[in-house]
Scaffold this motif. Structure first.
Motif, PDB file in Angstrom:
ATOM      1  N   ASN A 156       6.033  14.725  12.789  1.00  9.90           N
ATOM      2  CA  ASN A 156       7.056  14.866  11.983  1.00  9.90           C
ATOM      3  C   ASN A 156       8.177  13.778  11.753  1.00  9.90           C
ATOM      4  O   ASN A 156       8.695  13.657  10.890  1.00  9.90           O
ATOM      5  CB  ASN A 156       7.944  16.221  12.608  1.00  9.90           C
ATOM      6  CG  ASN A 156       7.038  17.520  12.391  1.00  9.90           C
ATOM      7  OD1 ASN A 156       6.099  17.423  11.232  1.00  9.90           O
ATOM      8  ND2 ASN A 156       7.188  18.630  12.975  1.00  9.90           N
ATOM      9  N   THR A 157       8.353  12.900  12.920  1.00  8.76           N
ATOM     10  CA  THR A 157       9.201  11.937  13.128  1.00  8.76           C
ATOM     11  C   THR A 157       8.744  10.924  12.257  1.00  8.76           C
ATOM     12  O   THR A 157       9.706  10.327  11.438  1.00  8.76           O
ATOM     13  CB  THR A 157       9.297  11.500  14.442  1.00  8.76           C
ATOM     14  OG1 THR A 157       9.826  12.676  15.429  1.00  8.76           O
ATOM     15  CG2 THR A 157      10.283  10.154  14.608  1.00  8.76           C
ATOM     16  N   VAL A 158       7.469  10.666  12.144  1.00 16.26           N
ATOM     17  CA  VAL A 158       7.110   9.672  11.195  1.00 16.26           C
ATOM     18  C   VAL A 158       7.145   9.797   9.656  1.00 16.26           C
ATOM     19  O   VAL A 158       7.745   9.206   8.927  1.00 16.26           O
ATOM     20  CB  VAL A 158       5.710   9.470  11.455  1.00 16.26           C
ATOM     21  CG1 VAL A 158       5.024   8.404  10.028  1.00 16.26           C
ATOM     22  CG2 VAL A 158       5.201   8.672  12.734  1.00 16.26           C
ATOM     23  N   VAL A 159       7.061  11.271   9.368  1.00 14.68           N
ATOM     24  CA  VAL A 159       7.239  11.601   7.911  1.00 14.68           C
ATOM     25  C   VAL A 159       8.832  11.376   7.745  1.00 14.68           C
ATOM     26  O   VAL A 159       9.340  10.919   6.496  1.00 14.68           O
ATOM     27  CB  VAL A 159       7.025  13.112   7.718  1.00 14.68           C
ATOM     28  CG1 VAL A 159       7.396  13.669   6.418  1.00 14.68           C
ATOM     29  CG2 VAL A 159       5.447  13.184   7.873  1.00 14.68           C
ATOM     30  N   SER A 160       9.826  11.816   8.632  1.00 18.28           N
ATOM     31  CA  SER A 160      11.093  11.552   8.394  1.00 18.28           C
ATOM     32  C   SER A 160      11.609  10.145   8.364  1.00 18.28           C
ATOM     33  O   SER A 160      12.283   9.925   7.453  1.00 18.28           O
ATOM     34  CB  SER A 160      11.893  12.297   9.616  1.00 18.28           C
ATOM     35  OG  SER A 160      13.121  12.100   9.694  1.00 18.28           O
ATOM     36  N   GLN A 161      10.931   9.298   8.928  1.00 13.46           N
ATOM     37  CA  GLN A 161      11.401   7.965   8.978  1.00 13.46           C
ATOM     38  C   GLN A 161      10.515   7.444   7.704  1.00 13.46           C
ATOM     39  O   GLN A 161      11.192   6.482   7.083  1.00 13.46           O
ATOM     40  CB  GLN A 161      10.487   7.205  10.065  1.00 13.46           C
ATOM     41  CG  GLN A 161      11.190   7.298  11.438  1.00 13.46           C
ATOM     42  CD  GLN A 161      10.445   6.924  12.699  1.00 13.46           C
ATOM     43  OE1 GLN A 161       9.510   6.601  12.589  1.00 13.46           O
ATOM     44  NE2 GLN A 161      11.302   6.777  13.607  1.00 13.46           N
ATOM     45  N   LEU A 162       9.714   7.753   7.059  1.00 16.77           N
ATOM     46  CA  LEU A 162       8.981   7.371   5.810  1.00 16.77           C
ATOM     47  C   LEU A 162      10.038   7.905   4.737  1.00 16.77           C
ATOM     48  O   LEU A 162      10.254   7.093   3.725  1.00 16.77           O
ATOM     49  CB  LEU A 162       7.577   8.062   5.446  1.00 16.77           C
ATOM     50  CG  LEU A 162       6.531   7.605   6.096  1.00 16.77           C
ATOM     51  CD1 LEU A 162       5.262   8.446   5.993  1.00 16.77           C
ATOM     52  CD2 LEU A 162       6.180   6.156   6.269  1.00 16.77           C
ATOM     53  N   GLU A 163      10.580   8.673   4.838  1.00 13.80           N
ATOM     54  CA  GLU A 163      11.476   9.577   3.752  1.00 13.80           C
ATOM     55  C   GLU A 163      12.698   8.489   3.880  1.00 13.80           C
ATOM     56  O   GLU A 163      13.426   8.027   3.010  1.00 13.80           O
ATOM     57  CB  GLU A 163      12.012  10.779   4.246  1.00 13.80           C
ATOM     58  CG  GLU A 163      13.029  11.450   3.078  1.00 13.80           C
ATOM     59  CD  GLU A 163      12.626  11.371   1.801  1.00 13.80           C
ATOM     60  OE1 GLU A 163      13.484  11.279   1.015  1.00 13.80           O
ATOM     61  OE2 GLU A 163      11.306  11.249   1.368  1.00 13.80           O
ATOM     62  N   GLN A 164      13.213   7.927   5.182  1.00  7.32           N
ATOM     63  CA  GLN A 164      14.395   7.125   5.146  1.00  7.32           C
ATOM     64  C   GLN A 164      14.136   5.672   4.701  1.00  7.32           C
ATOM     65  O   GLN A 164      14.664   5.066   3.818  1.00  7.32           O
ATOM     66  CB  GLN A 164      14.625   6.905   6.721  1.00  7.32           C
ATOM     67  CG  GLN A 164      15.335   8.063   7.383  1.00  7.32           C
ATOM     68  CD  GLN A 164      15.553   7.870   8.842  1.00  7.32           C
ATOM     69  OE1 GLN A 164      16.031   6.670   9.422  1.00  7.32           O
ATOM     70  NE2 GLN A 164      15.130   8.872   9.797  1.00  7.32           N
ATOM     71  N   LEU A 165      12.841   5.145   4.650  1.00  2.85           N
ATOM     72  CA  LEU A 165      12.522   3.963   4.025  1.00  2.85           C
ATOM     73  C   LEU A 165      12.484   4.254   2.541  1.00  2.85           C
ATOM     74  O   LEU A 165      12.653   3.202   1.926  1.00  2.85           O
ATOM     75  CB  LEU A 165      11.080   3.671   4.478  1.00  2.85           C
ATOM     76  CG  LEU A 165      10.780   3.458   5.973  1.00  2.85           C
ATOM     77  CD1 LEU A 165       9.248   2.987   6.121  1.00  2.85           C
ATOM     78  CD2 LEU A 165      11.611   1.810   6.203  1.00  2.85           C
ATOM     79  N   ARG A 166      11.995   5.273   2.043  1.00  3.56           N
ATOM     80  CA  ARG A 166      11.763   5.477   0.491  1.00  3.56           C
ATOM     81  C   ARG A 166      13.287   5.601   0.255  1.00  3.56           C
ATOM     82  O   ARG A 166      13.947   5.000  -1.052  1.00  3.56           O
ATOM     83  CB  ARG A 166      11.452   6.956   0.288  1.00  3.56           C
ATOM     84  CG  ARG A 166      11.327   7.264  -1.187  1.00  3.56           C
ATOM     85  CD  ARG A 166      11.069   8.542  -1.631  1.00  3.56           C
ATOM     86  NE  ARG A 166      12.131   9.397  -1.285  1.00  3.56           N
ATOM     87  CZ  ARG A 166      13.144   9.539  -2.021  1.00  3.56           C
ATOM     88  NH1 ARG A 166      13.442   8.886  -2.991  1.00  3.56           N
ATOM     89  NH2 ARG A 166      14.060  10.468  -1.557  1.00  3.56           N
ATOM     90  N   GLN A 167      14.446   6.181   0.861  1.00  4.94           N
ATOM     91  CA  GLN A 167      15.711   6.138   0.382  1.00  4.94           C
ATOM     92  C   GLN A 167      16.410   4.970   0.486  1.00  4.94           C
ATOM     93  O   GLN A 167      17.213   4.544  -0.285  1.00  4.94           O
ATOM     94  CB  GLN A 167      16.346   7.379   1.246  1.00  4.94           C
ATOM     95  CG  GLN A 167      15.982   8.705   1.167  1.00  4.94           C
ATOM     96  CD  GLN A 167      16.751   9.640   2.251  1.00  4.94           C
ATOM     97  OE1 GLN A 167      17.599   9.409   2.850  1.00  4.94           O
ATOM     98  NE2 GLN A 167      16.305  10.878   2.202  1.00  4.94           N
TER      99      GLN A 167
END
Length: 215
Positions: free
Chosen positions: A20-31
């Motif tokens: 879940n942390t990795v998915v959250s960090q991926l979203e931060q990268l996208r933003q």
């Protein structure tokens, strides 16, 4: 890993939290604006000298397998439901280690003869685990250099207790290069023994690497 081994942390809890942390960090990268993303999964540490020495092969295998399965599922779902991503893939480090460490053909092509012990300090641990402690101590003192560092690191899969040695690191670099090239063409590169052998042959990876190393 020690928390998992002592039941301080359950495998399912670890896997759920980390994925879940990795998915959250991926979203931060996208933003932030990233459009080309490759996310790495867990290496198959069950094959490392570290896991062997501590008898953690079974725990490492179940943890890595479950995490990599959940990670692949979650990040794929995230990528497919997210706009603006041009290139996305999972770098299957776990499968890479498994394919290369278990393949006699790959190991022979690379000139690797030792997948059990590490180059750095590997023989020290063998001596420590010896039943004859006095003889082990004498061997360690008499030939300290040989016992602390192997004579030919290029024939070892592992450089230390966890990290792979030069030829495996170099192979993964070239595999990654080929994977990215395929992605840029809208294709995929399957991580198979035949694909790995093809890369070894193409880039002549069974020979010593030039210094400094270039890709």
């Amino acid at each position: 890993m020690f928390d998992l081994a002592t039941n301080t942390l359950t495998v399912s809890s670890f896997v759920e939290t980390l994925s879940n942390t990795v998915v959250s960090q991926l979203e931060q990268l996208r933003q932030i604006g990233f459009k080309n993303i490759i996310v790495a999964d867990l290496a198959a540490i069950q094959y490392t000298p570290f896991a062997d020495i501590l008898n953690l092969e079974g725990l490492a295998n179940s943890t890595v397998s479950l995490y990599n399965q959940q990670l692949a599922s979650k990040v794929s779902a995230w990528a497919s439901g997210t706009q603006g991503i041009k290139v996305f893939a999972v770098a299957e480090i776990g499968k890479f280690v498994e394919v290369t460490a278990k393949s006699d053909a790959v190991l022979n092509a690379l000139g690797i003869t030792n997948v059990k012990t590490s180059c750095v300090g590997g023989n020290v641990l063998n001596l420590i685990q010896s039943d004859n402690k006095l003889m082990a101590l004498l061997k360690l003192v008499v030939d300290a250099k040989k016992n602390i560092m192997c004579s030919n690191p290029s024939t070892n899969y592992f450089f230390d207790f966890v990290h792979s040695a030069e030829r495996i690191q170099r192979l993964f670099g070239y595999y990654s290069h080929e994977m990215i090239a395929a992605l840029q063409k809208g294709q995929t590169l399957e991580l198979t023994e035949s694909a790995i052998l093809s890369i070894i042959k193409q880039y002549n990876l069974g020979t010593p690497a030039p210094k400094p190393v270039t890709v």
